[in-house]
Scaffold this motif. Structure first.
Motif, PDB file in Angstrom:
ATOM      1  N   LEU A 152      -0.622  -0.075   2.997  1.00  0.00           N
ATOM      2  CA  LEU A 152      -0.040   1.157   2.466  1.00  0.00           C
ATOM      3  C   LEU A 152      -0.898   2.364   2.833  1.00  0.00           C
ATOM      4  O   LEU A 152      -0.384   3.411   3.212  1.00  0.00           O
ATOM      5  CB  LEU A 152       0.129   1.047   0.946  1.00  0.00           C
ATOM      6  N   ARG A 153      -2.225   2.206   2.761  1.00  0.00           N
ATOM      7  CA  ARG A 153      -3.121   3.303   3.104  1.00  0.00           C
ATOM      8  C   ARG A 153      -2.943   3.693   4.576  1.00  0.00           C
ATOM      9  O   ARG A 153      -2.873   4.877   4.917  1.00  0.00           O
ATOM     10  CB  ARG A 153      -4.578   2.929   2.839  1.00  0.00           C
ATOM     11  N   ALA A 154      -2.836   2.700   5.464  1.00  0.00           N
ATOM     12  CA  ALA A 154      -2.667   2.983   6.897  1.00  0.00           C
ATOM     13  C   ALA A 154      -1.322   3.675   7.160  1.00  0.00           C
ATOM     14  O   ALA A 154      -1.247   4.618   7.944  1.00  0.00           O
ATOM     15  CB  ALA A 154      -2.758   1.692   7.701  1.00  0.00           C
ATOM     16  N   ALA A 155      -0.277   3.206   6.492  1.00  0.00           N
ATOM     17  CA  ALA A 155       1.045   3.816   6.676  1.00  0.00           C
ATOM     18  C   ALA A 155       1.062   5.250   6.159  1.00  0.00           C
ATOM     19  O   ALA A 155       1.606   6.150   6.812  1.00  0.00           O
ATOM     20  CB  ALA A 155       2.114   2.979   5.977  1.00  0.00           C
ATOM     21  N   LEU A 156       0.469   5.480   4.991  1.00  0.00           N
ATOM     22  CA  LEU A 156       0.424   6.834   4.436  1.00  0.00           C
ATOM     23  C   LEU A 156      -0.452   7.763   5.285  1.00  0.00           C
ATOM     24  O   LEU A 156      -0.127   8.942   5.456  1.00  0.00           O
ATOM     25  CB  LEU A 156      -0.081   6.794   2.993  1.00  0.00           C
ATOM     26  N   ALA A 157      -1.536   7.230   5.825  1.00  0.00           N
ATOM     27  CA  ALA A 157      -2.408   8.043   6.676  1.00  0.00           C
ATOM     28  C   ALA A 157      -1.673   8.448   7.957  1.00  0.00           C
ATOM     29  O   ALA A 157      -1.770   9.599   8.401  1.00  0.00           O
ATOM     30  CB  ALA A 157      -3.687   7.285   7.002  1.00  0.00           C
ATOM     31  N   ALA A 158      -0.927   7.518   8.546  1.00  0.00           N
ATOM     32  CA  ALA A 158      -0.161   7.836   9.759  1.00  0.00           C
ATOM     33  C   ALA A 158       0.913   8.874   9.449  1.00  0.00           C
ATOM     34  O   ALA A 158       1.121   9.818  10.224  1.00  0.00           O
ATOM     35  CB  ALA A 158       0.462   6.565  10.331  1.00  0.00           C
ATOM     36  N   LEU A 159       1.592   8.707   8.321  1.00  0.00           N
ATOM     37  CA  LEU A 159       2.621   9.673   7.924  1.00  0.00           C
ATOM     38  C   LEU A 159       2.001  11.040   7.659  1.00  0.00           C
ATOM     39  O   LEU A 159       2.507  12.067   8.125  1.00  0.00           O
ATOM     40  CB  LEU A 159       3.360   9.176   6.674  1.00  0.00           C
ATOM     41  N   GLY A 160       0.890  11.059   6.952  1.00  0.00           N
ATOM     42  CA  GLY A 160       0.223  12.323   6.647  1.00  0.00           C
ATOM     43  C   GLY A 160      -0.260  13.026   7.903  1.00  0.00           C
ATOM     44  O   GLY A 160      -0.116  14.247   8.047  1.00  0.00           O
ATOM     45  N   ALA A 161      -0.825  12.268   8.843  1.00  0.00           N
ATOM     46  CA  ALA A 161      -1.298  12.866  10.096  1.00  0.00           C
ATOM     47  C   ALA A 161      -0.124  13.459  10.875  1.00  0.00           C
ATOM     48  O   ALA A 161      -0.234  14.540  11.467  1.00  0.00           O
ATOM     49  CB  ALA A 161      -2.031  11.822  10.919  1.00  0.00           C
ATOM     50  N   ASN A 162       1.006  12.754  10.861  1.00  0.00           N
ATOM     51  CA  ASN A 162       2.188  13.232  11.561  1.00  0.00           C
ATOM     52  C   ASN A 162       2.702  14.516  10.923  1.00  0.00           C
ATOM     53  O   ASN A 162       3.028  15.488  11.612  1.00  0.00           O
ATOM     54  CB  ASN A 162       3.267  12.154  11.549  1.00  0.00           C
ATOM     55  N   VAL A 163       2.768  14.548   9.589  1.00  0.00           N
ATOM     56  CA  VAL A 163       3.268  15.722   8.889  1.00  0.00           C
ATOM     57  C   VAL A 163       2.332  16.915   9.098  1.00  0.00           C
ATOM     58  O   VAL A 163       2.772  18.018   9.386  1.00  0.00           O
ATOM     59  CB  VAL A 163       3.467  15.414   7.382  1.00  0.00           C
ATOM     60  N   LEU A 164       1.037  16.672   8.974  1.00  0.00           N
ATOM     61  CA  LEU A 164       0.067  17.767   9.146  1.00  0.00           C
ATOM     62  C   LEU A 164       0.048  18.279  10.598  1.00  0.00           C
ATOM     63  O   LEU A 164      -0.128  19.480  10.821  1.00  0.00           O
ATOM     64  CB  LEU A 164      -1.319  17.315   8.706  1.00  0.00           C
ATOM     65  N   SER A 165       0.256  17.413  11.559  1.00  0.00           N
ATOM     66  CA  SER A 165       0.306  17.837  12.976  1.00  0.00           C
ATOM     67  C   SER A 165       1.535  18.700  13.232  1.00  0.00           C
ATOM     68  O   SER A 165       1.473  19.677  13.971  1.00  0.00           O
ATOM     69  CB  SER A 165       0.345  16.636  13.912  1.00  0.00           C
ATOM     70  N   LYS A 166       2.669  18.344  12.615  1.00  0.00           N
ATOM     71  CA  LYS A 166       3.920  19.108  12.809  1.00  0.00           C
ATOM     72  C   LYS A 166       3.818  20.470  12.165  1.00  0.00           C
ATOM     73  O   LYS A 166       4.387  21.428  12.660  1.00  0.00           O
ATOM     74  CB  LYS A 166       5.093  18.332  12.218  1.00  0.00           C
ATOM     75  N   GLN A 167       3.104  20.564  11.028  1.00  0.00           N
ATOM     76  CA  GLN A 167       3.007  21.862  10.331  1.00  0.00           C
ATOM     77  C   GLN A 167       2.227  22.867  11.145  1.00  0.00           C
ATOM     78  O   GLN A 167       2.491  24.058  11.114  1.00  0.00           O
ATOM     79  CB  GLN A 167       2.370  21.669   8.959  1.00  0.00           C
ATOM     80  N   LYS A 168       1.233  22.400  11.926  1.00  0.00           N
ATOM     81  CA  LYS A 168       0.418  23.318  12.725  1.00  0.00           C
ATOM     82  C   LYS A 168       1.220  23.885  13.886  1.00  0.00           C
ATOM     83  O   LYS A 168       1.006  25.002  14.303  1.00  0.00           O
ATOM     84  CB  LYS A 168      -0.823  22.603  13.234  1.00  0.00           C
ATOM     85  N   SER A 169       2.100  23.097  14.446  1.00  0.00           N
ATOM     86  CA  SER A 169       2.870  23.557  15.612  1.00  0.00           C
ATOM     87  C   SER A 169       4.111  24.253  15.148  1.00  0.00           C
ATOM     88  O   SER A 169       4.362  25.318  15.003  1.00  0.00           O
ATOM     89  CB  SER A 169       3.274  22.404  16.503  1.00  0.00           C
TER      90      SER A 169
END
Length: 169
Positions: A152-169
């Motif tokens: 769950l931690r790995a899945a949430l980390a991947a989701l969070g990284a994806n969301v945070l990367s999209k917000q910057k662009s």
């Protein structure tokens, strides 16, 4: 003593193939296929590799009646490969007919979406995925640090990284 007359086991029913056969034959003969087996068993006739990239379209007969032309549909990228295999394809198709019915094979090219039958599956290349931003990955790892389940931690980390990367662009 008289033997009872043997009756069929179908009890008045017909096989579905028997009922559909005249219609299949008529439709295939309209397209020039005297042997419907060429259409229905195309992968068996020419082989799986050729059947994946090509499909028969029609058979046309010349005025003299000396040999027919089989038209095969493929994509532009696969046409040179089929061009090199024309003679082998012709031999296999003539073996299906039982005589030298096909004298020539014509290759027609189309776009990948042009197959009506959908025999050849064309899948586009997957979109290139860029690596996530390292800053977004570390921020996501910090946010999910207190989750106890590793999966769950790995899945949430991947989701969070994806969301945070999209917000910057």
């Amino acid at each position: 003593m008289k033997q009872p007359r043997h009756t069929g086991t179908t009890r008045g029913f017909s096989r579905a193939a028997t009922l559909v056969q005249p219609r299949i034959r008529k439709a295939s003969e309209e397209r020039g296929f005297a042997v419907a087996r060429l259409l229905t068993h195309w992968p068996d006739v020419v082989g799986e590799a050729v059947a994946q990239i090509a499909t028969p379209v029609n058979v046309t007969y010349g005025k003299g009646g000396m040999g027919a032309t089989l038209t095969v549909l493929t994509t532009g990228a696969q046409a040179p490969m089929l061009e090199m295999q024309k003679e082998q394809i012709r031999e296999k198709v003539n073996a299906c007919y039982g005589y030298r019915a096909i004298a020539r094979i014509r290759i027609t090219q189309t776009a990948p979406t042009g197959f009506a039958e959908g025999r050849a599956a064309f899948t586009p290349a997957p979109p290139a995925r860029k690596a996530p931003d390292p800053a977004a990955t570390s921020a996501a790892d910090a946010l999910t640090g207190d989750v106890q389940s590793d999966d769950l931690r790995a899945a949430l980390a991947a989701l969070g990284a994806n969301v945070l990367s999209k917000q910057k662009s």
